[in-house]
Design a protein around this motif. Structure first.
Motif, mmCIF file in Angstrom:
data_model
loop_
_atom_site.group_PDB
_atom_site.id
_atom_site.type_symbol
_atom_site.label_atom_id
_atom_site.label_comp_id
_atom_site.label_asym_id
_atom_site.label_seq_id
_atom_site.Cartn_x
_atom_site.Cartn_y
_atom_site.Cartn_z
ATOM 1 N N LEU A 120 0.850 -1.187 0.000
ATOM 2 C CA LEU A 120 0.000 0.000 0.000
ATOM 3 C C LEU A 120 0.886 1.237 0.000
ATOM 4 C CD1 LEU A 120 -1.465 -2.016 2.590
ATOM 5 C CD2 LEU A 120 -3.285 -0.766 1.443
ATOM 6 N N VAL A 121 0.678 2.136 -0.961
ATOM 7 C CA VAL A 121 1.501 3.332 -1.116
ATOM 8 C C VAL A 121 0.687 4.564 -0.744
ATOM 9 C CG1 VAL A 121 2.957 4.654 -2.679
ATOM 10 C CG2 VAL A 121 2.714 2.179 -2.996
ATOM 11 N N LEU A 122 1.165 5.314 0.264
ATOM 12 C CA LEU A 122 0.462 6.504 0.743
ATOM 13 C C LEU A 122 -0.999 6.201 1.071
ATOM 14 C CD1 LEU A 122 1.761 9.561 -1.339
ATOM 15 C CD2 LEU A 122 1.995 9.166 1.111
ATOM 16 N N SER A 123 -1.236 5.000 1.494
ATOM 17 C CA SER A 123 -2.583 4.583 1.897
ATOM 18 C C SER A 123 -2.457 3.860 3.226
ATOM 19 C CB SER A 123 -3.199 3.653 0.841
ATOM 20 O OG SER A 123 -3.300 4.294 -0.409
ATOM 21 N N GLY A 124 -3.555 3.387 3.728
ATOM 22 C CA GLY A 124 -3.511 2.671 4.988
ATOM 23 C C GLY A 124 -4.721 1.779 5.160
ATOM 24 N N LEU A 125 -4.636 0.928 6.151
ATOM 25 C CA LEU A 125 -5.723 0.021 6.484
ATOM 26 C C LEU A 125 -6.156 0.286 7.916
ATOM 27 C CD1 LEU A 125 -4.176 -3.308 5.108
ATOM 28 C CD2 LEU A 125 -5.931 -1.915 4.001
ATOM 29 N N ASP A 126 -7.470 0.279 8.146
ATOM 30 C CA ASP A 126 -7.902 0.380 9.533
ATOM 31 C C ASP A 126 -7.754 -0.984 10.201
ATOM 32 O OD1 ASP A 126 -10.149 -1.217 8.848
ATOM 33 O OD2 ASP A 126 -11.345 0.557 8.368
ATOM 34 N N ARG A 127 -8.014 -1.043 11.481
ATOM 35 C CA ARG A 127 -7.784 -2.276 12.253
ATOM 36 C C ARG A 127 -8.615 -3.440 11.718
ATOM 37 N NH1 ARG A 127 -3.056 -1.962 14.982
ATOM 38 N NH2 ARG A 127 -2.860 0.081 15.994
ATOM 39 N N ALA A 128 -9.847 -3.138 11.326
ATOM 40 C CA ALA A 128 -10.714 -4.208 10.821
ATOM 41 C C ALA A 128 -10.164 -4.775 9.516
ATOM 42 C CB ALA A 128 -12.136 -3.688 10.633
ATOM 43 N N ASP A 144 5.759 4.438 2.459
ATOM 44 C CA ASP A 144 5.533 5.868 2.666
ATOM 45 C C ASP A 144 4.170 6.095 3.311
ATOM 46 O OD1 ASP A 144 6.496 8.399 2.658
ATOM 47 O OD2 ASP A 144 6.286 8.759 0.514
ATOM 48 N N PRO A 145 3.952 5.513 4.504
ATOM 49 C CA PRO A 145 2.615 5.566 5.104
ATOM 50 C C PRO A 145 2.107 6.981 5.301
ATOM 51 C CG PRO A 145 4.286 4.907 6.715
ATOM 52 C CD PRO A 145 4.943 4.875 5.386
ATOM 53 N N ALA A 146 0.809 7.168 5.026
ATOM 54 C CA ALA A 146 0.196 8.483 5.169
ATOM 55 C C ALA A 146 0.098 8.876 6.641
ATOM 56 C CB ALA A 146 -1.188 8.485 4.528
ATOM 57 N N GLY A 147 -0.168 7.899 7.495
ATOM 58 C CA GLY A 147 -0.242 8.132 8.931
ATOM 59 C C GLY A 147 0.575 7.087 9.652
ATOM 60 N N ASP A 148 0.462 7.049 10.954
ATOM 61 C CA ASP A 148 1.190 6.054 11.731
ATOM 62 C C ASP A 148 0.536 4.690 11.518
ATOM 63 O OD1 ASP A 148 2.629 4.562 13.502
ATOM 64 O OD2 ASP A 148 1.891 5.563 15.314
ATOM 65 N N PRO A 149 1.228 3.748 10.862
ATOM 66 C CA PRO A 149 0.595 2.461 10.584
ATOM 67 C C PRO A 149 0.503 1.544 11.793
ATOM 68 C CG PRO A 149 2.867 2.442 9.829
ATOM 69 C CD PRO A 149 2.597 3.827 10.337
ATOM 70 N N GLY A 150 1.207 1.892 12.879
ATOM 71 C CA GLY A 150 1.242 1.021 14.051
ATOM 72 C C GLY A 150 2.546 0.247 14.095
ATOM 73 N N CYS A 190 4.489 12.076 5.794
ATOM 74 C CA CYS A 190 5.700 12.491 5.083
ATOM 75 C C CYS A 190 5.742 14.003 4.925
ATOM 76 C CB CYS A 190 5.804 11.795 3.730
ATOM 77 S SG CYS A 190 4.454 12.167 2.582
ATOM 78 N N SER A 191 4.598 14.612 4.644
ATOM 79 C CA SER A 191 4.539 16.056 4.475
ATOM 80 C C SER A 191 4.825 16.772 5.783
ATOM 81 C CB SER A 191 3.167 16.454 3.933
ATOM 82 O OG SER A 191 3.068 17.855 3.807
ATOM 83 N N ARG A 192 4.235 16.298 6.865
ATOM 84 C CA ARG A 192 4.477 16.927 8.166
ATOM 85 C C ARG A 192 5.947 16.845 8.546
ATOM 86 N NH1 ARG A 192 -0.124 13.949 9.620
ATOM 87 N NH2 ARG A 192 1.131 12.603 10.980
ATOM 88 N N ALA A 193 6.587 15.711 8.233
ATOM 89 C CA ALA A 193 8.005 15.549 8.570
ATOM 90 C C ALA A 193 8.862 16.541 7.784
ATOM 91 C CB ALA A 193 8.449 14.122 8.286
ATOM 92 N N ARG A 194 8.540 16.788 6.515
ATOM 93 C CA ARG A 194 9.310 17.744 5.714
ATOM 94 C C ARG A 194 9.128 19.161 6.248
ATOM 95 N NH1 ARG A 194 7.486 14.932 -0.056
ATOM 96 N NH2 ARG A 194 8.179 12.854 0.599
ATOM 97 N N ILE A 195 7.912 19.498 6.653
ATOM 98 C CA ILE A 195 7.662 20.808 7.262
ATOM 99 C C ILE A 195 8.477 20.946 8.544
ATOM 100 C CG2 ILE A 195 5.935 22.296 8.336
ATOM 101 C CD1 ILE A 195 3.851 20.996 6.498
ATOM 102 N N ASP A 196 8.496 19.901 9.359
ATOM 103 C CA ASP A 196 9.238 19.945 10.619
ATOM 104 C C ASP A 196 10.741 20.103 10.368
ATOM 105 O OD1 ASP A 196 6.898 19.685 12.028
ATOM 106 O OD2 ASP A 196 7.124 17.538 12.427
ATOM 107 N N GLY A 197 11.268 19.454 9.309
ATOM 108 C CA GLY A 197 12.679 19.628 8.964
ATOM 109 C C GLY A 197 12.974 21.065 8.555
ATOM 110 N N TYR A 198 12.071 21.664 7.791
ATOM 111 C CA TYR A 198 12.187 23.075 7.393
ATOM 112 C C TYR A 198 12.204 23.975 8.625
ATOM 113 C CZ TYR A 198 9.861 27.519 5.974
ATOM 114 O OH TYR A 198 9.477 28.827 5.811
ATOM 115 N N ARG A 199 11.269 23.746 9.532
ATOM 116 C CA ARG A 199 11.191 24.555 10.748
ATOM 117 C C ARG A 199 12.448 24.401 11.598
ATOM 118 N NH1 ARG A 199 6.135 26.340 12.473
ATOM 119 N NH2 ARG A 199 4.360 25.783 11.126
ATOM 120 N N ALA A 200 12.943 23.150 11.701
ATOM 121 C CA ALA A 200 14.124 22.899 12.526
ATOM 122 C C ALA A 200 15.349 23.617 11.983
ATOM 123 C CB ALA A 200 14.392 21.392 12.601
#
Length: 338
Positions: A120-128, A144-150, A190-200
């Motif tokens: 799965l690319v930039l997608s995810g699965l819920d628990r079910a 490249d998970p969109a969110g925290d996959p666990g 991934c986007s949030r991490a790039r923003i955080d690198g810019y800010r840092a």
């Protein structure tokens, strides 16, 4: 309990026949939604997992994209193909039409096809959904998970934060102090991490982050152009912009051209991805190389290993990013220095 006993017990608890449970396991559409939901719940409660030897999978690897429109996807497909070709497998492509989650119709199709595994690319699965694939012994890996996959979900990514830091530091080293950013969707990790690198990078240089210089995009040309115009029309415009991906950087090129700004004389631009087009645009784009093909190869090999019953030594793999310097960045003109 044996497999037959488990199915029989689930059928009794659900108040249905054993063939109905088998239909749910095989992704058959001719089961009422309420019945399907109840059977899936019981499969999960019982921790049922199909025996690999009794249910041979199809020689397919399911590759699922958030979107399939760009050259970015082609780099991923190339990496997966490099691996499956050696393994005698074929690739099935699916797209979630921009959604970060996948619907039941997609899941029904996967259960019916019974592939060797799913990437799965930039997608995810819920628990079910994770439980559904696990109960059918269909391994899956998120790239490249969109969110925290666990912590228990195998995932392959890249050093997005480090890439954002390197891109911004490069501009700072050239002498830029008013640096804008055309970010990707904040809902994507991934986007949030790039923003955080810019800010840092700005913080380490003692420069306060100016919210007016950050615009959220969607990783497409059109948004890079639209929000690029917003940034470049500010009364005190940035002398450099870090774009969250190459496609937005190319949209920013067009915005600069429309406003009569030269790259890199009047505006320095850094992208992210290093797609093949980055070296051919004018001027060639300085960008952060994300090893997309290699990431896809690692994800494909990981899911095939899981299908063979081999557990990876680590469930999270992050490949390194690299700054690729080309001609789209230069020191700011003296007249534009803050």
């Amino acid at each position: 309990m044996t497999r037959a006993a488990t199915l029989a017990e689930i059928a009794r608890e659900a108040g249905v026949s054993t063939p109905t449970v088998s239909k749910v396991l095989n992704g058959r559409a001719d089961v009422a939604p309420a019945t399907r939901e109840r059977v899936e719940e019981l499969l999960h409660q019982h921790g049922y997992q199909r025996r690999r030897s009794s249910t041979p999978s199809s020689p397919l690897l399911e590759l699922v994209f958030h979107e399939l429109e760009s050259a970015w996807a082609m780099e991923v497909i190339r990496g997966v193909e490099n691996v499956v070709r050696e393994e005698g497998l074929s690739v099935v492509l699916s797209e979630s039409s921009g959604r970060l989650s996948l619907g039941q119709s997609w899941m029904d199709g996967v259960l019916a096809r019974r592939p060797t595994g799913v990437v799965l690319v930039l997608s995810g699965l819920d628990r079910a959904q994770q439980a559904q694939l696990t109960s059918r012994d269909i391994p899956f890996v998120v790239m490249d998970p969109a969110g925290d996959p666990g912590q228990e979900v195998p995932a392959v990514g890249t050093t997005n934060w480090q890439g954002g830091l390197a891109a911004t530091r490069h501009l700072l080293d050239l002498g830029h102090r008013r640096i804008g950013m055309v970010a990707g969707p904040r809902r994507m990790m991934c986007s949030r991490a790039r923003i955080d690198g810019y800010r840092a990078a700005l913080d380490m240089a003692g420069i306060a982050v100016d919210p007016d210089l950050i615009r959220e995009g969607d990783f497409h040309h059109e948004t890079g152009h639209k929000v690029g115009l917003e940034l470049l029309r500010l009364p005190e415009r940035p002398t450099a912009v870090f774009a969250g991906n190459d496609l937005q950087a190319l949209g920013l090129y067009e915005a600069a051209r429309e406003l009569g700004l030269r790259i890199p004389e009047d505006l320095s631009v850094v992208g992210f991805d290093d797609l093949p087009v980055a070296r051919w645009v004018g001027p060639p784009l300085t960008t952060v190389r994300q090893p997309l093909t290699e990431m896809a190869e690692v994800a494909a090999r990981m899911v095939i290993d899981l299908a063979r019953g081999n557990q990876p030594s680590t469930l999270r793999v992050d490949l390194a990013t690299t700054l690729v310097e080309r001609s789209s960045t230069a020191p700011p003109l003296a007249s534009t220095r803050p």
